[in-house]
Scaffold this active site. Structure first.
Site, PDB file in Angstrom:
ATOM      1  N   THR A   1       0.814  -1.221   0.000  1.00  0.00           N
ATOM      2  CA  THR A   1       0.000   0.000   0.000  1.00  0.00           C
ATOM      3  C   THR A   1       0.848   1.273   0.000  1.00  0.00           C
ATOM      4  O   THR A   1       0.295   2.368  -0.067  1.00  0.00           O
ATOM      5  CB  THR A   1      -0.908   0.030   1.238  1.00  0.00           C
ATOM      6  OG1 THR A   1      -0.089  -0.088   2.415  1.00  0.00           O
ATOM      7  CG2 THR A   1      -1.925  -1.093   1.209  1.00  0.00           C
ATOM      8  N   LYS A   2       2.161   1.142   0.065  1.00  0.00           N
ATOM      9  CA  LYS A   2       3.032   2.311   0.155  1.00  0.00           C
ATOM     10  C   LYS A   2       3.437   2.803  -1.244  1.00  0.00           C
ATOM     11  O   LYS A   2       3.149   2.166  -2.256  1.00  0.00           O
ATOM     12  CB  LYS A   2       4.271   1.987   0.987  1.00  0.00           C
ATOM     13  CG  LYS A   2       3.956   1.501   2.402  1.00  0.00           C
ATOM     14  CD  LYS A   2       3.123   2.511   3.171  1.00  0.00           C
ATOM     15  CE  LYS A   2       2.943   2.159   4.643  1.00  0.00           C
ATOM     16  NZ  LYS A   2       2.068   0.998   4.884  1.00  0.00           N
ATOM     17  N   ASN A   3       4.116   3.937  -1.291  1.00  0.00           N
ATOM     18  CA  ASN A   3       4.521   4.517  -2.575  1.00  0.00           C
ATOM     19  C   ASN A   3       5.489   3.606  -3.322  1.00  0.00           C
ATOM     20  O   ASN A   3       5.360   3.390  -4.525  1.00  0.00           O
ATOM     21  CB  ASN A   3       5.185   5.880  -2.354  1.00  0.00           C
ATOM     22  CG  ASN A   3       4.260   6.905  -1.738  1.00  0.00           C
ATOM     23  OD1 ASN A   3       3.407   6.575  -0.926  1.00  0.00           O
ATOM     24  ND2 ASN A   3       4.433   8.165  -2.110  1.00  0.00           N
TER      25      ASN A   3
END
Length: 379
Positions: free
Chosen positions: A187-189
């Site tokens: 879910t992170k960049n």
């Protein structure tokens, strides 16, 4: 049926190629070629003194808790509005968590409340850079210096985001505290499925961090030829990730600037399109304090109340769009509410009840963005 998910992992195109290369090199157990080039990039680009990849941000926080020598009876100050991993890492070492409320203008911790909570048992402050937006690190570091405390930045969401201090210097988040933890969860960049990193900024922790990382052994020093044999010398666990995870991460890091640029475009689109609507509905959009930069980790809105949020989430879902809430206040959690000191923490509760996150991922198209914003405007 959901046609626009909240998140969709982005593949740059080289992930499988580098994983195959890692396998062909004959070493996939960790701390090999790809681990080292990822760590070198972070160290050189962001100025961390030492970087150690980990299997998760949770693991990085647990390493930080060991390095800070957290013990039974110690107190650790952190926001209530955060993920459970922030607290768990210190609970596992025997600490008591002292929760701080959020800011009125941002879900991050209210730095002005920290000093009143410090006492002789306080060992560390754990600022969480919510949505990749900096806490006021000048104030936090001054308190740490005044009371001889450790600062461990929970930078899970804060890759490639910065803080500008009163001296005018722009510093990467994760490079200011004594230690910092990053996440590369899907879910992170920047992602590697699961994965994280411990950044070490205080040189006194460098040697021990590597030992803890290698199951409590001086194995890394042995492979560098610094000792003639290695053995069990300290606490530790199997914190380092496999080369497969590191190879995937390297493919992402090659496209860091491109990924960040696209995410910022999406974030700015939401802000522009929803500005007038949000004012008319009493909804507050994501904000960035003037000392912080925005890495477009998430775009959130804060509704008037829980009823309005419920209606907005339902409206989005009926139109095939997944909007989601976020954390539940840790001081009210089933596990910790009896251990909490009983203080009211109203703003953390407000964000728990009223915050909603909109879809934000690299492949989100303009057509999809328009559908999301038009759906909201129909509310």
């Amino acid at each position: 049926m959901i046609t626009i998910p909240f998140n969709k992992p982005y593949l740059t195109g080289n992930e499988v190629k580098y994983i195959e290369n890692a396998v062909s090199r004959g070493k996939i157990s960790g701390n090999g070629y790809y681990t080292k080039i990822c760590q070198d990039l972070f160290r050189k680009k962001f100025g961390f003194k030492k970087c150690l990849l980990s299997t998760s941000c949770t693991d990085a926080l647990e390493m930080a808790a060991i390095l800070a020598d957290i013990k039974d009876g110690d107190e650790v100050i952190m926001p209530s509005y955060t993920f459970v991993s922030t607290a768990n890492a210190f609970i596992l070492r025997g600490a008591r968590i002292v929760f701080v409320d959020s800011r009125s203008d941002h879900p991050g911790m209210d730095e002005s409340q920290i000093e009143a909570l410090i006492n002789h048992r306080t060992k560390a402050i754990v600022p969480v850079h919510y949505a990749g937006v900096a806490c006021d690190m000048d104030l936090i570091m001054k308190l740490a210096d005044k009371y001889n405390l450790f600062v461990i930045e929970d930078a899970a969401q804060a890759i490639d985001s910065y803080y500008t201090g009163s001296d005018g210097i722009k510093r990467p988040l994760g490079s200011i505290g004594h230690l910092a933890a990053f996440s590369f969860h899907e879910t992170k960049n920047i992602i590697s499925g699961e994965g994280g990193m411990l950044a070490i900024n205080d040189e006194r922790f460098i040697d021990r961090a590597e030992i803890i990382w290698e199951k409590g052994t001086n194995r890394s020093a042995f492979f560098r030829g610094e000792v003639d044999k290695y053995g069990w010398v300290d606490l530790g666990s199997s914190f380092l990730p496999s080369e497969i995870i590191a190879a995937f991460l390297w493919a992402q890091l090659e496209k860091l600037e491109e990924i960040q640029s696209k995410r910022l475009e999406i974030w700015e689109f939401y802000l522009k399109e929803l500005q007038d609507w949000s004012i008319s509905k009493g909804v507050n959009l994501a904000t960035v304090p003037n000392f912080a930069t925005n890495n477009a980790h998430m775009f959130y809105m804060v509704c008037k109340d829980v009823k309005q949020r419920k209606c907005l989430i339902e409206l989005l879902k009926k139109n095939g769009i997944l909007g989601v809430f976020h954390y539940l206040s840790l001081h009210k959690s089933e596990f910790y509410r009896e251990k909490h000191d009983g203080r009211e923490i109203p703003l953390a509760d407000h964000y728990s009840n009223c915050l909603i996150r909109l879809p934000l991922f690299y492949e989100l198209s303009e057509k999809e963005l328009k559908k999301i914003t038009e759906t909201l405007k129909s509310f």
